[in-house]
Design an enzyme around this catalytic site. Structure first.
Site, mmCIF file in Angstrom:
data_model
loop_
_atom_site.group_PDB
_atom_site.id
_atom_site.type_symbol
_atom_site.label_atom_id
_atom_site.label_comp_id
_atom_site.label_asym_id
_atom_site.label_seq_id
_atom_site.Cartn_x
_atom_site.Cartn_y
_atom_site.Cartn_z
ATOM 1 N N ASP A 138 -5.606 -3.298 9.900
ATOM 2 C CA ASP A 138 -4.552 -2.755 9.049
ATOM 3 C C ASP A 138 -4.645 -3.399 7.671
ATOM 4 O O ASP A 138 -4.734 -4.633 7.552
ATOM 5 C CB ASP A 138 -3.182 -3.027 9.673
ATOM 6 C CG ASP A 138 -2.073 -2.277 8.969
ATOM 7 O OD1 ASP A 138 -1.869 -1.101 9.292
ATOM 8 O OD2 ASP A 138 -1.419 -2.879 8.084
ATOM 9 N N LEU A 139 -4.646 -2.578 6.612
ATOM 10 C CA LEU A 139 -4.697 -3.104 5.255
ATOM 11 C C LEU A 139 -3.364 -3.767 4.913
ATOM 12 O O LEU A 139 -2.311 -3.139 5.021
ATOM 13 C CB LEU A 139 -4.994 -1.983 4.257
ATOM 14 C CG LEU A 139 -6.435 -1.487 4.217
ATOM 15 C CD1 LEU A 139 -6.534 -0.237 3.350
ATOM 16 C CD2 LEU A 139 -7.357 -2.566 3.683
ATOM 17 N N ASP A 167 -3.216 3.610 6.736
ATOM 18 C CA ASP A 167 -4.141 2.541 6.356
ATOM 19 C C ASP A 167 -4.600 1.749 7.575
ATOM 20 O O ASP A 167 -5.009 0.601 7.460
ATOM 21 C CB ASP A 167 -3.475 1.608 5.347
ATOM 22 C CG ASP A 167 -2.209 0.973 5.897
ATOM 23 O OD1 ASP A 167 -1.626 1.521 6.859
ATOM 24 O OD2 ASP A 167 -1.779 -0.075 5.374
#
Length: 301
Positions: free
Chosen positions: A173-174, A216
């Protein structure tokens, strides 16, 4: 099970016949030893030979049996070599997507098998390529989309179960991507995701795959246990830290990943391994982001 496979299934249960070649060796040894044993029983119990003559007869029969076994093994190994070669070529395609180049001029059953493998792998390759062009690839990032990733995760688990191998599943996950997206706009956010997709695809092996789970959030399956997963994910996270993105205001922005990883083992299915990786991801975020957490190391508050 077909009746013709019963003897093969019996051999497969023996601890000394766990490979194809060992089954051939066992078959040769047994086939040679049984008549030799019968001959030895005859010489000892019923033959008029005694003393040195009997010993010579036994020695000659044993040497003849050994020579016959070696010759029979060599002949069988030579005959079976195309089958083993076909198996390796097929395995190479499954693991590395390298199309087999098998000879197709032999007219016996093995030749037909090799021709069929050539045909089927090329048909499958074309089918996969066509599927990729019709809805399995995320158009923005170039990795598998959510639906395709779910299917491939189930397939990867089943293949690992059959081969009794190791498989790790990671969710990436960004960190703080929403803030980046809100500050500089969705067009810049899409550009970041597009470049992140390229970064992920270029940092995984051909036996592994990447999918975009949504927004994302990305997923990766890694052929191997925690050691292989840690090495690959560390390389990916480091590559992300070093990469800069030119924002509309001229500034250079950087991103980091939080990663949660779970190693597959029976009887985990795709939903359970995803849940474990997701719990590990939550732990990574709770501990400050920009790090990798494995399910086995998660501590619940």
């Amino acid at each position: 099970m077909s009746r013709s496979m019963r003897f093969y299934a019996l051999l497969d249960r023996l601890p000394l016949a766990n490979t194809f070649r060992s089954k051939v060796v066992l078959g040769v040894v047994v086939s040679v030893l049984l008549p030799v044993a019968a001959m030895e029983v005859y010489f000892i119990g019923f033959s008029p030979l005694r003393g040195e003559a009997l010993e010579q007869a036994i020695l000659i029969s044993c040497l003849s049996a050994a020579a016959a076994a070696v010759f029979a093994y060599w002949v069988l190994s030579t005959i079976l070599r195309p089958i083993l070669y076909t198996s390796r070529q097929l395995d190479r395609y499954l693991n590395h997507r390298v199309l087999p180049e098998l000879p197709g001029h032999y007219k016996d059953e093995v030749g037909i098998l090799m021709s069929n493998v050539n045909y089927l792998t090329r048909s499958l390759h074309d089918l996969v390529r066509s599927a990729n062009e019709n809805g399995t690839i995320d158009h923005l990032t170039g990795v598998f989309n959510r639906r395709s990733a779910e299917d491939r995760l189930r397939d990867s688990i089943e293949l690992t179960r059959i081969r009794q191998g190791a498989l790790s599943f990671a969710i990436l996950d960004l960190d703080n991507f929403k803030k980046l997206n809100d500050t500089f706009g969705h067009e810049f956010g899409d550009s970041v995701l597009r470049q992140i997709g390229d970064l992920l695809r270029h940092n995984v092996r051909r036996v592994d795959w990447v999918g975009r789970w949504g927004g994302d959030e990305f997923v990766i399956t890694i052929q191997g246990g925690e050691t292989e997963a840690a090495a690959m994910l560390s390389r990916i996270c480091e590559a992300a830290r070093k990469k800069s993105f030119l924002a509309p205001d001229g500034s250079l922005q950087r991103v980091t990943f939080s990663c949660g990883v779970s190693e597959w083992h029976d009887p985990l299915d795709s939903q359970k391994i995803f849940h474990q990786a997701d719990e590990a991801l939550y732990c990574a975020k709770r501990l400050g982001r920009d790090q990798i957490q494995f399910w086995g190391e998660v501590t619940f508050a």
